[in-house]
Scaffold this motif. Structure first.
Motif, PDB file in Angstrom:
ATOM      1  N   THR A  53      22.441   2.159  64.595  1.00 44.35           N
ATOM      2  CA  THR A  53      21.948   2.340  63.277  1.00 44.35           C
ATOM      3  C   THR A  53      21.665   3.940  62.916  1.00 44.35           C
ATOM      4  OG1 THR A  53      20.556  -0.001  63.529  1.00 44.35           O
ATOM      5  CG2 THR A  53      19.756   1.822  61.851  1.00 44.35           C
ATOM      6  N   LEU A  54      22.167   4.137  61.794  1.00 46.05           N
ATOM      7  CA  LEU A  54      22.118   5.506  61.325  1.00 46.05           C
ATOM      8  C   LEU A  54      21.132   5.694  60.183  1.00 46.05           C
ATOM      9  CD1 LEU A  54      23.544   8.203  62.343  1.00 46.05           C
ATOM     10  CD2 LEU A  54      25.162   7.743  60.204  1.00 46.05           C
ATOM     11  N   VAL A  55      20.418   6.708  60.254  1.00 49.70           N
ATOM     12  CA  VAL A  55      19.703   7.270  59.132  1.00 49.70           C
ATOM     13  C   VAL A  55      20.167   8.479  58.647  1.00 49.70           C
ATOM     14  CG1 VAL A  55      17.250   7.518  57.996  1.00 49.70           C
ATOM     15  CG2 VAL A  55      17.768   5.720  59.814  1.00 49.70           C
ATOM     16  N   HIS A  56      20.356   8.605  57.421  1.00 47.12           N
ATOM     17  CA  HIS A  56      20.960   9.754  56.620  1.00 47.12           C
ATOM     18  C   HIS A  56      19.558  10.600  55.839  1.00 47.12           C
ATOM     19  CE1 HIS A  56      23.924  12.543  54.314  1.00 47.12           C
ATOM     20  NE2 HIS A  56      23.009  13.022  54.927  1.00 47.12           N
ATOM     21  N   HIS A  57      19.053  11.562  56.477  1.00 46.92           N
ATOM     22  CA  HIS A  57      17.831  12.219  55.811  1.00 46.92           C
ATOM     23  C   HIS A  57      18.819  13.371  54.355  1.00 46.92           C
ATOM     24  CE1 HIS A  57      15.855  10.606  58.709  1.00 46.92           C
ATOM     25  NE2 HIS A  57      16.552  11.057  59.683  1.00 46.92           N
ATOM     26  N   HIS A  58      18.645  12.850  53.458  1.00 44.95           N
ATOM     27  CA  HIS A  58      19.244  13.690  52.359  1.00 44.95           C
ATOM     28  C   HIS A  58      18.700  13.553  51.160  1.00 44.95           C
ATOM     29  CE1 HIS A  58      22.773  15.216  50.500  1.00 44.95           C
ATOM     30  NE2 HIS A  58      22.819  14.259  49.657  1.00 44.95           N
ATOM     31  N   GLY A  59      18.519  14.743  50.464  1.00 44.54           N
ATOM     32  CA  GLY A  59      18.124  14.833  49.027  1.00 44.54           C
ATOM     33  C   GLY A  59      16.626  14.008  48.838  1.00 44.54           C
ATOM     34  N   GLY A  60      15.967  14.241  50.011  1.00 43.23           N
ATOM     35  CA  GLY A  60      14.413  13.725  49.744  1.00 43.23           C
ATOM     36  C   GLY A  60      14.546  11.972  50.014  1.00 43.23           C
ATOM     37  N   HIS A  61      15.759  11.545  50.585  1.00 44.88           N
ATOM     38  CA  HIS A  61      15.728  10.149  50.714  1.00 44.88           C
ATOM     39  C   HIS A  61      16.150   9.620  52.101  1.00 44.88           C
ATOM     40  CE1 HIS A  61      15.135   8.825  46.577  1.00 44.88           C
ATOM     41  NE2 HIS A  61      16.008  10.168  46.080  1.00 44.88           N
ATOM     42  N   ASP A  62      15.772   8.567  52.662  1.00 46.07           N
ATOM     43  CA  ASP A  62      16.360   8.226  53.795  1.00 46.07           C
ATOM     44  C   ASP A  62      17.399   7.113  53.748  1.00 46.07           C
ATOM     45  OD1 ASP A  62      14.712  10.055  55.425  1.00 46.07           O
ATOM     46  OD2 ASP A  62      13.344   8.535  56.034  1.00 46.07           O
ATOM     47  N   HIS A  63      18.764   7.161  54.041  1.00 47.04           N
ATOM     48  CA  HIS A  63      19.615   6.170  53.738  1.00 47.04           C
ATOM     49  C   HIS A  63      20.184   5.772  54.968  1.00 47.04           C
ATOM     50  CE1 HIS A  63      19.910   8.070  49.824  1.00 47.04           C
ATOM     51  NE2 HIS A  63      20.036   9.272  50.296  1.00 47.04           N
ATOM     52  N   VAL A  64      19.996   4.321  54.968  1.00 47.19           N
ATOM     53  CA  VAL A  64      20.163   3.455  56.237  1.00 47.19           C
ATOM     54  C   VAL A  64      21.606   2.774  56.197  1.00 47.19           C
ATOM     55  CG1 VAL A  64      19.304   1.793  57.983  1.00 47.19           C
ATOM     56  CG2 VAL A  64      17.818   3.085  56.592  1.00 47.19           C
ATOM     57  N   VAL A  65      22.309   3.208  57.294  1.00 51.52           N
ATOM     58  CA  VAL A  65      23.629   2.675  57.468  1.00 51.52           C
ATOM     59  C   VAL A  65      23.894   2.106  58.807  1.00 51.52           C
ATOM     60  CG1 VAL A  65      26.279   3.031  57.393  1.00 51.52           C
ATOM     61  CG2 VAL A  65      24.445   4.820  56.223  1.00 51.52           C
ATOM     62  N   THR A  66      24.238   0.463  58.653  1.00 54.15           N
ATOM     63  CA  THR A  66      24.449  -0.105  59.768  1.00 54.15           C
ATOM     64  C   THR A  66      25.973  -0.678  60.020  1.00 54.15           C
ATOM     65  OG1 THR A  66      23.692  -2.299  58.840  1.00 54.15           O
ATOM     66  CG2 THR A  66      22.085  -1.115  60.018  1.00 54.15           C
ATOM     67  N   GLU A  67      26.377  -1.273  61.113  1.00 54.17           N
ATOM     68  CA  GLU A  67      27.634  -1.731  61.292  1.00 54.17           C
ATOM     69  C   GLU A  67      28.743  -0.393  61.421  1.00 54.17           C
ATOM     70  OE1 GLU A  67      27.141  -4.829  61.590  1.00 54.17           O
ATOM     71  OE2 GLU A  67      25.496  -4.645  60.518  1.00 54.17           O
ATOM     72  N   ALA A  68      29.189  -0.509  62.736  1.00 55.50           N
ATOM     73  CA  ALA A  68      29.987   0.556  63.335  1.00 55.50           C
ATOM     74  C   ALA A  68      30.929   1.123  62.149  1.00 55.50           C
ATOM     75  CB  ALA A  68      30.286   0.234  64.584  1.00 55.50           C
ATOM     76  N   ALA A  69      31.753   0.296  61.801  1.00 48.72           N
ATOM     77  CA  ALA A  69      32.698   0.694  60.761  1.00 48.72           C
ATOM     78  C   ALA A  69      32.388   1.370  59.326  1.00 48.72           C
ATOM     79  CB  ALA A  69      33.774  -0.389  60.466  1.00 48.72           C
ATOM     80  N   ILE A  71      29.572   3.109  59.297  1.00 45.55           N
ATOM     81  CA  ILE A  71      28.829   4.285  59.651  1.00 45.55           C
ATOM     82  C   ILE A  71      30.036   5.328  59.796  1.00 45.55           C
ATOM     83  CG2 ILE A  71      27.991   5.556  61.738  1.00 45.55           C
ATOM     84  CD1 ILE A  71      26.225   2.991  62.057  1.00 45.55           C
ATOM     85  N   CYS A  72      31.235   5.010  60.455  1.00 43.97           N
ATOM     86  CA  CYS A  72      32.282   5.950  60.479  1.00 43.97           C
ATOM     87  C   CYS A  72      32.972   6.118  59.086  1.00 43.97           C
ATOM     88  CB  CYS A  72      33.398   5.091  61.259  1.00 43.97           C
ATOM     89  SG  CYS A  72      33.386   4.800  63.001  1.00 43.97           S
ATOM     90  N   HIS A  73      32.869   5.417  58.248  1.00 42.54           N
ATOM     91  CA  HIS A  73      33.448   5.804  56.822  1.00 42.54           C
ATOM     92  C   HIS A  73      32.227   6.567  56.217  1.00 42.54           C
ATOM     93  CE1 HIS A  73      35.814   6.058  53.297  1.00 42.54           C
ATOM     94  NE2 HIS A  73      34.888   5.576  52.567  1.00 42.54           N
ATOM     95  N   TYR A  74      31.045   6.202  56.139  1.00 39.07           N
ATOM     96  CA  TYR A  74      30.015   6.923  55.423  1.00 39.07           C
ATOM     97  C   TYR A  74      29.858   8.333  56.170  1.00 39.07           C
ATOM     98  CZ  TYR A  74      25.385   8.003  53.887  1.00 39.07           C
ATOM     99  OH  TYR A  74      24.332   8.787  53.322  1.00 39.07           O
ATOM    100  N   LEU A  75      30.001   8.472  57.315  1.00 36.39           N
ATOM    101  CA  LEU A  75      30.189   9.962  57.834  1.00 36.39           C
ATOM    102  C   LEU A  75      31.031  10.755  57.205  1.00 36.39           C
ATOM    103  CD1 LEU A  75      29.001   9.200  61.463  1.00 36.39           C
ATOM    104  CD2 LEU A  75      27.640  10.695  60.045  1.00 36.39           C
ATOM    105  N   ALA A  76      32.598  10.217  57.240  1.00 32.31           N
ATOM    106  CA  ALA A  76      33.449  10.890  56.552  1.00 32.31           C
ATOM    107  C   ALA A  76      32.912  11.426  55.268  1.00 32.31           C
ATOM    108  CB  ALA A  76      34.670  10.071  56.665  1.00 32.31           C
ATOM    109  N   GLU A  77      32.625  10.510  54.454  1.00 33.47           N
ATOM    110  CA  GLU A  77      32.221  10.773  53.060  1.00 33.47           C
ATOM    111  C   GLU A  77      31.175  11.804  52.876  1.00 33.47           C
ATOM    112  OE1 GLU A  77      33.307   9.417  50.160  1.00 33.47           O
ATOM    113  OE2 GLU A  77      34.359   7.398  50.380  1.00 33.47           O
ATOM    114  N   ALA A  78      30.260  11.554  53.760  1.00 33.59           N
ATOM    115  CA  ALA A  78      29.081  12.719  53.562  1.00 33.59           C
ATOM    116  C   ALA A  78      29.148  14.089  54.527  1.00 33.59           C
ATOM    117  CB  ALA A  78      27.871  11.885  54.379  1.00 33.59           C
ATOM    118  N   SER A  79      29.928  13.891  55.497  1.00 36.05           N
ATOM    119  CA  SER A  79      30.117  15.153  56.018  1.00 36.05           C
ATOM    120  C   SER A  79      31.325  15.752  56.666  1.00 36.05           C
ATOM    121  CB  SER A  79      29.198  14.914  57.348  1.00 36.05           C
ATOM    122  OG  SER A  79      27.849  14.555  57.290  1.00 36.05           O
TER     123      SER A  79
END
Length: 209
Positions: A53-69, A71-79
């Protein structure tokens, strides 16, 4: 505070997400999740109690991402936008990402659990058809290319490649040259080695403690 809080257990699919974090060069802190003692705070974030489970602390919000696939794509989009597909790579990127998360994982888990679907009509309902059909499709998809998108590594290779790497390492996939060669290319990556070292050290520490 780090950009990401990473809830994981080293003996889990969390290994996939840690590799993705390292490929993305992400700033993260790790929160260990004990299988037998999951905190209320963690369960409030992910009621299923699953890792990663990944929590992205961004822009004053906590965005929760689950499911490994995811998470992988989210990380590419975000970082790590360099690990996203180009226009002509997008079809392969998403096809392989979701093939790995759907039919491939389903087929491997079903076989490992001793489940079989012999009736051709019920195979259509199962989504992956049969283990043999899925494995043959996997071989055809990897033949003639180094990575999911051809010659270039993308974040889809972290998730899809983890399925193949695991299958080669633990025998849940048959021994085929194309699977072994792909896994070896992935294992040579610095981010793979760095992430794997962390998780293997944590596993050894737990076993020796």
């Amino acid at each position: 505070m780090a950009d990401y809080t990473f809830y994981t257990n080293p003996m889990s699919r969390g290994q996939i997400a840690r590799w993705a974090l390292h490929e993305a060069g992400a700033d993260y802190q790790t929160e260990y999740v004990d299988w037998g003692d999951k905190s209320d705070a963690f369960l409030s974030i992910n009621p299923m109690g699953k890792v990663p489970t990944l929590v992205h602390h961004h822009g004053g919000h906590d965005h929760v991402v689950t499911e490994a696939a995811a998470i992988c794509h989210y990380l590419a989009e975000a970082s790590a936008p360099a690990l996203l597909p180009d226009d002509h790579e997008r079809a392969d990127y998403f096809r392989y990402l979701f093939f790995g998360a759907g039919p491939l994982e389903q087929a491997i888990v079903a076989r490992s659990m001793g489940w079989s679907v012999d009736d051709p009509q019920k195979q259509m309902m199962a989504g992956f058809g049969s283990y043999d059909r899925t494995v043959d499709a996997l071989e055809a998809m990897l033949t003639g290319r180094d990575y999911v998108c051809g010659a270039r590594f993308t974040m889809a290779d972290v998730y899809f490649g983890s399925q193949v790497d695991w299958g080669v390492a633990f025998g849940t996939l048959p021994e085929r040259d194309v699977f072994t060669a792909y896994a070896e290319r992935l294992r040579a990556r610095d981010a793979y080695k760095a992430a794997k070292t962390i998780d293997m050290d944590l596993i050894a520490e737990a076993q020796n403690g």
